[in-house]
Design an enzyme around this catalytic site. Structure first.
Site, PDB file in Angstrom:
ATOM      1  CD  GLU A   1      24.518-101.894  31.062  1.00  0.00           C
ATOM      2  OE1 GLU A   1      24.581-101.253  29.993  1.00  0.00           O
ATOM      3  OE2 GLU A   1      23.471-102.417  31.496  1.00  0.00           O
TER       4      GLU A   1
ATOM      5  CG  ASN B   1      19.013 -97.475  32.620  1.00  0.00           C
ATOM      6  OD1 ASN B   1      19.630 -96.540  32.110  1.00  0.00           O
ATOM      7  ND2 ASN B   1      18.712 -98.583  31.957  1.00  0.00           N
ATOM      8  CD  GLU B   2      17.296 -97.538  28.230  1.00  0.00           C
ATOM      9  OE1 GLU B   2      16.926 -98.708  28.020  1.00  0.00           O
ATOM     10  OE2 GLU B   2      18.058 -96.920  27.478  1.00  0.00           O
TER      11      GLU B   2
ATOM     12  CD  GLU C   1      22.102 -96.239  28.316  1.00  0.00           C
ATOM     13  OE1 GLU C   1      21.712 -96.935  27.356  1.00  0.00           O
ATOM     14  OE2 GLU C   1      21.898 -96.549  29.503  1.00  0.00           O
TER      15      GLU C   1
ATOM     16  CD  GLN D   1      27.591-100.061  27.847  1.00  0.00           C
ATOM     17  OE1 GLN D   1      28.448-100.691  28.437  1.00  0.00           O
ATOM     18  NE2 GLN D   1      26.291-100.313  28.016  1.00  0.00           N
TER      19      GLN D   1
END
Ligand code: AHR
Length: 517
Positions: free
Chosen positions: A25, A173-174, A322, A370
């Site tokens: 990211e 996302n989220e 994630e 990540q």
């Protein structure tokens, strides 16, 4: 002594290699510096992509790579990252406190090049917050259309005549937090719009030839919120089942092993209690996966059957997009969410991958958060130097399980004294191409453990690897000899169908056997 009993006839599910997926990211130095150094850099690179990271990532064969976020996906406009680099707009990146002007030098083509170099399937996460449905449709067209459209020609002009054939598209996302603070119902309705607008390139309809398999991934719950995650999943699937349901192939749950409750716990300086607390925390994900898998199945079951000629069945894969340890923020770290990685992180990484392996019938894809310079990383970079973290070595050792069939295994081991209710050792076994791979994780920081593996037939030892550390806070540091590195494991003592092995304290090991010729 601990005992592991293994049935060597595989009847279990197959471990999807995508369970070892990666995630990068625009956050901290995750991409700029971690992956992208630029063509003119003195750091060796492949067209701007950091060579040492690319080579080492390729060596662990990631099946899937997710980008551009995370939260950043919800601010990302893909058109800013294509075309001549000098013309690309500069933007301000405040994602999680990244706080820097970024150049957009790393965009769609650079990401696809990275995927090609490391052999990963791309997973693109679209901007559902500040982007538009049309922007998403254009991105899909730009990446995947194999015809002389204006967007496909633009892709060709930018250096890629063939479509990228991106299969995985994440919608938001989220969305329960920074991705819009949606309710599950509101998100489901927004999702319908995106899922209906995205071209499916045939998708098996009788009058078309499918040219590309597109998999749409919806936002799953916040795995760290026990009440909300149940409600989100129930409400989302209930809403999706009203009237005609949109396409959906994946459901993306996020879970972090938060280590924020004790301010004295530093990533590389912590107490014995903190060692066990963090390891214990990693196991919560196992219950979350079981719970969420059941809720998804119940949600699907409760949906009315589609009517008409083109009625289809619905199957939605659970994904953990994630996951990783999230320690107290280190304000002296070189960039935001940059964490060192000790043997403690390697142990939780191994245990988490084993949770995925054990539940490979329930979860099909997972991406560590990540890959580089952010949270539970495999790589840390500083200028010209790159460190392979203990996590990297776990991913490397655990490759033996990818595509393997899960084997039935029972464990007889002691519980460690203390409030964290951990067993002394954990184990997982799989079988692939007549090779049986058994890993053992010894979570004790005090003692080596004698482990007896009982197979149901005589086997011969093929080889083994062990990752261990002298101290619980050991890690690999820049400019120093690696402290936590894979070593060849001692040969087990074999008596008939039994193998006896001593596994070092705080270690991860993998042993391979095959049927005696
Ligand atoms: O991985 C870091 C961040 O954690 C991601 O951007 C976001 O999706 C999550 O909250």
């Amino acid at each position: 002594m601990s005992k592991i009993n293994i049935r060597t006839m595989g009847t279990g599910a197959v471990i999807n290699p995508a369970l070892h997926g990666q995630f990068i990211e625009f956050l901290g130095s995750g991409i700029y510096e971690g992956i992208w150094v630029g063509e003119d850099s003195t750091i060796p690179n492949y067209d701007g992509l950091r060579k040492d990271v690319v080579d080492a990532l390729k060596a662990v064969h990631p099946a899937v790579l997710r980008w551009p976020g995370g939260c950043f996906a919800d601010t990302y406009h893909w058109r800013n990252g294509i075309g001549p680099k000098s013309d690309r707009p500069q933007y301000y990146n405040a994602n999680f406190g990244t706080e820097r002007v970024e150049s957009n030098e790393f965009g769609t083509h650079e990401f696809m090049h990275l995927c090609e170099l490391v052999g990963a399937e791309p997973w693109l996460n679209v901007n559902m917050l500040s982007g538009t449905v049309q922007e998403t449709v254009d991105w899909v067209e730009y990446c995947d259309r194999d015809a002389a459209t204006t967007l496909a020609k633009e892709r060709e002009k930018n250096g890629h005549s063939k479509p990228f054939n991106v299969e995985y598209w994440g919608i938001g996302n989220e969305s329960w937090a920074g991705g819009g603070n949606y309710t599950a119902q509101a998100y489901a309705n927004e999702y319908r719009k995106y899922a209906s607008a995205i071209p499916l390139f045939g998708d098996g309809l009788p009058w078309t030839t499918p040219s590309q398999d597109i998999q749409l991934i919806a936002v799953g719950p916040d795995g760290n919120k026990p009440k909300e995650r149940v409600e989100w999943t129930k409400d989302f699937f209930k809403e999706l089942g009203q009237y005609r349901r949109p396409k959906i192939q994946g459901y993306d749950l996020h879970f972090y092993n938060w280590n924020l409750s004790d301010a004295t716990d530093k990533v590389t300086e912590f107490s014995e209690d903190a060692w066990y607390r963090v390891i214990h925390g990693a196991f919560e994900l196992e219950d979350v996966i079981k719970e969420q898998y059941d809720l998804v199945q119940q949600g699907i079951k409760a949906m009315p059957k589609e009517e008409g000629t083109f009625a289809t069945d619905i199957k939605v894969d659970l994904i953990v997009g994630e996951w990783g340890n999230w320690h107290n923020i280190d304000l002296e770290a070189p960039s935001i969410l940059w964490q060192q990685c000790t043997i403690r992180d390697a142990i939780t990484t191994a245990l988490t991958l084993d949770i995925f392996h054990r539940h490979c019938d329930k979860v099909q894809m997972a991406c560590v958060a990540q890959s580089v310079n952010v949270l539970n990383s495999l790589f840390l970079t500083k200028g010209k130097e790159t460190v392979l973290t203990p996590n990297y070595y776990v991913f490397s050792m655990y490759q033996v399980h990818k595509g393997g069939q899960k084997l039935d295994l029972t464990l007889e081991t002691n519980t460690l004294i203390g409030e964290h209710e951990l067993k002394k050792v954990y184990s997982f076994a799989s079988k692939k191409d007549e090779l049986i791979s058994v890993n053992i994780v010894n979570v004790s920081i005090e003692a080596n453990e004698l482990v007896e593996i009982n197979f149901d037939q005589e086997l011969e030892f093929v080889g083994g690897q062990v990752l261990a550390a002298d101290e619980m806070t050991d890690y690999n540091d820049f400019g120093k000899e690696e402290k936590v590195v894979i070593k060849a494991a001692a040969k087990p003592v074999l008596h008939g169908s039994k193998a006896s092995i001593t596994v070092p304290k705080s270690s991860v090991s993998v042993y391979q056997f095959k049927v005696k010729a």
